[in-house]
Each structure stands twice: as structure tokens, then as C-alpha cells.
Design a protein around this motif. Structure first.
Motif, mmCIF file in Angstrom:
data_model
loop_
_atom_site.group_PDB
_atom_site.id
_atom_site.type_symbol
_atom_site.label_atom_id
_atom_site.label_comp_id
_atom_site.label_asym_id
_atom_site.label_seq_id
_atom_site.Cartn_x
_atom_site.Cartn_y
_atom_site.Cartn_z
ATOM 1 N N THR A 55 -3.958 -23.892 18.034
ATOM 2 C CA THR A 55 -2.805 -23.407 17.093
ATOM 3 C C THR A 55 -1.670 -22.913 17.988
ATOM 4 O OG1 THR A 55 -3.464 -21.300 16.620
ATOM 5 C CG2 THR A 55 -4.221 -23.266 15.097
ATOM 6 N N PRO A 56 -0.986 -23.663 18.970
ATOM 7 C CA PRO A 56 0.058 -23.036 20.073
ATOM 8 C C PRO A 56 0.856 -21.896 19.264
ATOM 9 C CG PRO A 56 0.564 -25.208 19.615
ATOM 10 C CD PRO A 56 -0.823 -25.102 18.957
ATOM 11 N N GLU A 57 1.444 -21.891 18.124
ATOM 12 C CA GLU A 57 2.539 -21.154 17.774
ATOM 13 C C GLU A 57 1.929 -19.582 17.554
ATOM 14 O OE1 GLU A 57 6.632 -21.223 15.246
ATOM 15 O OE2 GLU A 57 5.006 -22.708 14.630
ATOM 16 N N THR A 58 0.811 -19.396 16.808
ATOM 17 C CA THR A 58 0.340 -18.260 16.569
ATOM 18 C C THR A 58 -0.174 -17.690 17.600
ATOM 19 O OG1 THR A 58 -1.473 -19.312 15.430
ATOM 20 C CG2 THR A 58 0.235 -18.489 14.225
ATOM 21 N N GLU A 59 -0.891 -18.474 18.418
ATOM 22 C CA GLU A 59 -1.844 -18.122 19.687
ATOM 23 C C GLU A 59 -0.762 -17.394 20.873
ATOM 24 O OE1 GLU A 59 -5.124 -21.467 19.103
ATOM 25 O OE2 GLU A 59 -3.881 -21.421 21.015
ATOM 26 N N MET A 60 0.559 -17.994 20.934
ATOM 27 C CA MET A 60 0.930 -17.454 21.975
ATOM 28 C C MET A 60 1.927 -16.264 21.554
ATOM 29 S SD MET A 60 2.673 -20.655 24.113
ATOM 30 C CE MET A 60 3.348 -21.588 22.793
ATOM 31 N N GLN A 61 2.169 -16.281 20.275
ATOM 32 C CA GLN A 61 2.981 -15.322 19.658
ATOM 33 C C GLN A 61 2.173 -13.999 19.664
ATOM 34 O OE1 GLN A 61 4.975 -15.515 15.800
ATOM 35 N NE2 GLN A 61 4.516 -13.500 15.352
ATOM 36 N N MET A 62 0.930 -13.889 19.085
ATOM 37 C CA MET A 62 0.050 -12.974 18.758
ATOM 38 C C MET A 62 -0.790 -12.461 19.722
ATOM 39 S SD MET A 62 -0.848 -13.726 14.785
ATOM 40 C CE MET A 62 0.699 -13.306 13.571
ATOM 41 N N GLY A 63 -0.685 -13.050 21.133
ATOM 42 C CA GLY A 63 -1.416 -12.159 22.181
ATOM 43 C C GLY A 63 -2.891 -12.807 22.431
ATOM 44 N N MET A 64 -3.271 -13.905 21.780
ATOM 45 C CA MET A 64 -4.529 -14.665 22.155
ATOM 46 C C MET A 64 -4.776 -14.934 23.445
ATOM 47 S SD MET A 64 -5.218 -16.388 18.393
ATOM 48 C CE MET A 64 -4.347 -15.967 17.107
ATOM 49 N N GLY A 65 -3.491 -15.456 23.975
ATOM 50 C CA GLY A 65 -3.558 -16.142 25.313
ATOM 51 C C GLY A 65 -3.139 -17.692 25.469
ATOM 52 N N PHE A 66 -2.926 -18.240 26.429
ATOM 53 C CA PHE A 66 -2.496 -19.552 26.199
ATOM 54 C C PHE A 66 -3.297 -20.498 25.639
ATOM 55 C CE2 PHE A 66 0.267 -17.976 30.153
ATOM 56 C CZ PHE A 66 1.495 -18.340 29.669
ATOM 57 N N PRO A 67 -2.911 -21.414 24.948
ATOM 58 C CA PRO A 67 -3.441 -22.378 24.238
ATOM 59 C C PRO A 67 -4.386 -23.303 25.519
ATOM 60 C CG PRO A 67 -1.375 -22.875 23.503
ATOM 61 C CD PRO A 67 -1.278 -21.698 24.804
ATOM 62 N N VAL A 68 -5.723 -23.520 24.861
ATOM 63 C CA VAL A 68 -6.743 -24.138 25.806
ATOM 64 C C VAL A 68 -6.574 -25.553 26.096
ATOM 65 C CG1 VAL A 68 -8.243 -22.349 25.236
ATOM 66 C CG2 VAL A 68 -8.320 -24.730 24.139
ATOM 67 N N THR A 69 -5.458 -26.377 25.728
ATOM 68 C CA THR A 69 -5.296 -27.684 25.821
ATOM 69 C C THR A 69 -5.893 -28.224 27.332
ATOM 70 O OG1 THR A 69 -3.453 -27.566 24.548
ATOM 71 C CG2 THR A 69 -3.884 -29.488 25.387
ATOM 72 N N ASN A 70 -5.178 -27.693 28.102
ATOM 73 C CA ASN A 70 -5.579 -28.331 29.522
ATOM 74 C C ASN A 70 -6.956 -27.703 29.919
ATOM 75 O OD1 ASN A 70 -2.891 -26.694 29.353
ATOM 76 N ND2 ASN A 70 -2.297 -27.754 31.296
ATOM 77 N N ARG A 71 -7.725 -26.883 29.595
ATOM 78 C CA ARG A 71 -8.762 -26.543 30.070
ATOM 79 C C ARG A 71 -9.924 -27.346 29.179
ATOM 80 N NH1 ARG A 71 -10.932 -21.415 29.473
ATOM 81 N NH2 ARG A 71 -9.545 -20.619 28.092
ATOM 82 N N LEU A 72 -9.437 -27.610 27.999
ATOM 83 C CA LEU A 72 -10.555 -28.646 27.160
ATOM 84 C C LEU A 72 -10.476 -29.793 27.602
ATOM 85 C CD1 LEU A 72 -12.387 -28.728 24.593
ATOM 86 C CD2 LEU A 72 -10.160 -29.177 23.404
ATOM 87 N N LEU A 73 -9.348 -30.446 27.975
ATOM 88 C CA LEU A 73 -9.329 -31.704 28.720
ATOM 89 C C LEU A 73 -10.136 -31.773 29.900
ATOM 90 C CD1 LEU A 73 -5.734 -32.419 27.946
ATOM 91 C CD2 LEU A 73 -7.567 -33.735 27.045
ATOM 92 N N SER A 74 -10.191 -30.618 30.689
ATOM 93 C CA SER A 74 -10.720 -30.725 32.113
ATOM 94 C C SER A 74 -12.063 -30.700 31.708
ATOM 95 C CB SER A 74 -10.201 -29.495 32.956
ATOM 96 O OG SER A 74 -10.892 -28.229 32.277
ATOM 97 N N VAL A 75 -12.695 -30.445 30.800
ATOM 98 C CA VAL A 75 -14.154 -30.328 30.575
ATOM 99 C C VAL A 75 -14.644 -31.650 29.465
ATOM 100 C CG1 VAL A 75 -14.636 -27.930 30.909
ATOM 101 C CG2 VAL A 75 -14.223 -28.686 28.774
#
Length: 469
Positions: free
Chosen positions: A272-292
Motif C-alpha cells: 500500500t504505497p501511499e500510506t506506507e510512505m506517508q506514515m513512516g513504515m518505509g519504502f514499499p517492498v516491490t523491488n525486494r519482493l520481486l528479487s526473491v
């Protein structure tokens, strides 16, 4: 006679089709709720005809994480951190909903999703303040006519008047709802379970929640890799509880090993990129998930903060992932010469990826023969769509949510010529405004009580922010 709809003269946005600088139109035949053909110049005498007028047809988008109940309090979280959210929503606004409020929120929220071309939603419903709240939430989704999974949440909202006296009572009620679900919910809805966050309850209670879901072969969705317990996936894996029936949400603080464990288990991941980046959860894991080896899916998350369309989330996720990739090259002192992730990747994640994560793969998320006829047509008549280029690129980066002109769910037209069918817009607007005012007034009356709350939420957030004594 079969029930047939012939959608004529459309461009197809399909992630498996190559880019088209000079796209050609085709037709879609829908028969008895399924896609019967996608090809040029279909002949279907007697079929209802929808003239696409050069619209872009896309498989109905799949939102794998939305707290639909928060539709009734739009905009309150616009400038909040995650700490603000937990304090104000979980132990504030959530205490002030009546069953009528959650019914209206789920109705309007699901209708909004349909209005923007989202035809399937995973509703993480952690507002089960009473049995009546659960019934109302399910009815709201049913009356909207959306496809999806209603995920019963066990969160102990600190209401003044308790609807459940214990966690065991909530477990029993969830079991009852699961057993009666098919007779009370609409045919497009399935039952699921939304786990309590790690750190808020003991591991044996988490196991008990999982057991309820698995007795009914229900989808299990859970927040992971956020505050309180960033390594919950590793704990589940150690205890042998991971499985293909799990839809993991966020995961920003999870390490690559944990993401690999999710992929190996067959479970899904919702970003959920919008809330994750706003609320300090960290960058979305899209790249890392694809890499595994995983396939991402996307979610709107909180309607108290974000709009209800998936195009925004797909764009944010795509461009953020591209920026992260690019930065690794820039850090070497050179300029990136290629883009790894494409608009076709983003579209696939927002359709097929969502369907797979919700265990609906093959049924929805694809404009293919045999799939359920969940289809959105996006108009190309606006200035923003001139000139017409590659359909996928136009949909992902040029279109607006309001371009969704016609929407079908399971072969039934739910939006036609830019208006949802059978929806009283003015009436819903008035009822929504009234509900927002009522909820806000109730929050104000209880704010002093909540300020001194010693709930589990407060304790976990103190640990997460380093303010615990």
C-alpha cells in the motif's frame, strides 16, 4: 438462451500484449457471467450491445487491502504519522461507530471502488465492535454488489460498552459468522480472517485466530513488518504457521529472508504505497519482493487518508520502485540507461497479482476467455487521452479515475455511461455527511477517556517509537 453482452470497439489493456503505438480495436463477448471471446468483429445476434467507442478495456482491478469502514471519516488522516493513526483511529474514531455507520461506510466505500474500475476488494474489517457491526459490514458490501473477501478482524477496540467480553467470545462469533456466511452474504463475497497484530495478543491467541480461518478454508490477512513486531513472519515460520492461505500486508521492516519465506509458503503480499510512505513504515517492498521471486499486489489501505482508486496506488508503486532501482545506479556515479519495471508489470500486479494473492487466480484479473466477466471500460474521449497511444501506457499513466465509464461485475453492468446503476448519489451524500458529523461528535465526547488509555495499542506504539519507560 444464454445471457450475452457484446462490448464493441474497445482497446484492450492486457499486460501480455506487446506495446502498440498504433493500437487496433476489438470486441469482447460476455456469456453467462464469463468472458466468451476477445477478438475482432464478433457476431452475436440477440446479445445486448455496449458500444465501447474506443474505450480502454481492462480486467477489473483487484484491491488486496482496504479498511472499507474508514470511508465514513474521509480526510482525517491526511497529515498523520502511524503513531497518530493508531492513537486517533484505533482508540478514537473506531470506538464511535454504530452498526449503521459501518453499513453506510462499507456501502459507499465499495461503490466508490466500483466507480473507479476496482471490482474486487479484500476488506480488512477490524471494527467488529459487536455482532451487529459484523452483520452491518457484510450487508454493506453485499448491497454494493462488489466481489471480494470480508475479513473478520479480532481487534479489541476499547469501546465504552463492550460487545464482546473476551477474546474467546470473539473467536466463537467469528466461527458462527463463517458457518452462516453463505446464507447471509452476497454470492460474490467470501469469508476471511484479519489477524490481530503481533504484539497485541499472545502467540496462542494468534494461533487460535488462524485455526478459525483454517477450519473454514478462509483467506487469512495480516499486517506484518510494521510497528511492534517487525519480524512476525519469521515467528510464524518457526512455529509452522505460514501457508498459501495468507495475505501479508506491508512488510516494509521485513528482511529479504522473511519475504522469501512468504514466497516459499505460497502466500501473497499486499503493498500500500501511499500510506506506507506517508506514515513512516518505509519504502514499499516491490523491488525486494520481486528479487526473491514474489508477485506484488496493491491496496488502497485507509479511506480515511486516500482516494479509493487503484490507479494512484499502481502509479506510486511503479515510480517508487523505479526510483529505488535508479538510485542504485546513480550511487555508482552513472546515469541509468534502462528502466527495469514497466507499465505492464504494474498493471499485472494490480490485476492478476491481486487475484493470485486473494486465491482467485484464473477467475478474475484477466481479460481472457473463461475468466469471470469483471471488466472496466475507461473512456478515451477526454483531452488527457489524446492522441491515443499504447492502451496499457495510456491507462496506467494518462487516465483519470473518473474516466471509468462502464463497469461489469460477473457479467452484470454496475456502471453505465459514467453513472453507477441504481445509486442515489444525493441520498448517499447526505447520509454520509450526517454519519461523519455523528462520529466526530461521539469522538469528542470520549476523547478525554481515550487520552489516558493504557490499551495494548499504546504500549506497542511506545515500544516502537522508543518512548517506553
Amino acid at each position: 438462451m444464454p445471457n450475452e453482452i457484446l462490448i464493441k470497439t474497445i482497446y484492450v489493456a492486457d499486460p501480455d500484449l506487446a506495446s502498440q503505438t498504433r493500437p487496433e480495436t476489438c470486441d469482447i463477448l460476455v456469456r453467462d457471467g464469463r468472458i466468451a471471446a476477445v477478438e475482432g468483429a464478433i457476431q452475436a445476434p440477440g446479445a445486448e450491445v455496449i458500444d465501447g467507442e474506443g474505450a480502454i478495456a481492462v480486467a477489473g482491478m483487484v484491491d488486496t487491502h482496504r479498511h472499507v469502514w474508514q470511508t465514513a471519516i474521509r480526510g482525517v488522516a491526511a497529515d498523520w504519522s502511524l503513531v497518530d493513526y493508531v492513537r486517533e483511529i484505533r482508540v478514537g474514531y473506531a470506538t464511535s461507530y454504530t452498526p449503521d455507520h459501518i453499513y453506510l461506510a462499507n456501502l459507499v466505500g465499495a461503490l466508490e471502488a466500483l466507480d473507479t474500475g476496482v471490482t474486487t476488494v479484500c476488506d480488512f474489517s477490524h471494527l467488529m465492535n459487536s455482532p451487529a457491526h459484523a452483520e452491518a459490514a457484510i450487508q454493506g458490501l453485499t448491497d454494493a454488489g462488489i466481489r471480494g473477501v470480508f475479513c473478520y478482524g479480532f481487534y479489541d477496540v476499547p469501546t465504552r460498552d463492550r460487545g464482546f467480553d473476551s477474546h474467546d467470545e470473539r473467536l466463537r462469533h467469528a466461527d458462527e459468522v463463517a458457518r452462516s456466511f453463505r446464507s447471509t452474504a452476497g454470492p460474490l463475497l467470501d469469508f476471511g480472517i484479519a489477524l490481530t497484530e503481533f504484539g497485541l495478543v499472545a502467540a496462542d491467541l494468534t494461533d487460535a485466530e488462524i485455526d478459525v480461518a483454517r477450519r473454514h478454508d478462509a483467506l487469512i490477512t495480516l499486517h506484518v513488518g510494521t510497528f511492534g513486531s517487525p519480524h512476525g513472519i519469521a515467528d510464524l515460520a518457526r512455529r509452522g504457521r505460514l501457508g498459501p492461505d495468507m495475505l501479508h500486508v506491508h512488510g516494509n521492516m521485513c528482511d529479504d529472508g522473511e519475504l522469501a519465506q512468504v514466497v516459499a509458503s505460497g502466500g501473497g503480499v499486499s503493498i500500500t504505497p501511499e500510506t506506507e510512505m506517508q506514515m513512516g513504515m518505509g519504502f514499499p517492498v516491490t523491488n525486494r519482493l520481486l528479487s526473491v521471486g514474489g508477485m506484488p499486489s496493491f491496496g488502497v489501505d485507509i479511506a480515511s487518508n486516500n482516494g479509493g482508486d487503484m490507479l494512484t496506488q499502481m502509479r506510486l508503486a511503479l515510480q517508487t520502485a523505479r526510483a529505488i532501482d535508479n538510485q542504485t545506479v546513480l550511487d555508482r556515479g552513472v546515469v541509468p540507461d534502462r528502466i527495469r519495471l514497466t507499465v505492464r508489470d504494474a498493471l499485472r500486479f494490480g490485476t492478476e497479482g491481486g487475484a493470485k494473492a486473494m486465491r482467485l487466480g484464473g477467475e478474475v484479473g484477466r481479460l481472457r476467455k473463461g475468466a469471470r466477466a469483471d471488466i472496466a471500460l475507461f473512456s478515451t474521449r477526454g483531452l488527457n487521452m489524446m492522441p491515443m497511444g499504447d492502451p496499457v501506457a495510456m491507462l496506467l499513466l494518462q487516465s483519470r479515475p473518473g474516466d471509468a465509464d462502464t463497469v461489469l461485475v460477473d457479467g452484470a453492468v454496475v456502471k453505465r455511461d459514467g453513472r453507477l446503476v441504481g445509486v442515489d448519489y444525493d441520498g448517499l451524500r447526505q447520509r454520509s455527511n450526517d454519519a461523519f458529523r455523528e462520529i466526530a461528535e461521539r469522538v469528542e465526547k470520549t476523547r478525554d477517556d481515550m487520552a489516558g488509555s493504557s490499551s495494548a495499542y499504546s504500549k506497542v506504539m511506545k515500544r516502537a517509537t522508543g518512548t517506553a519507560s
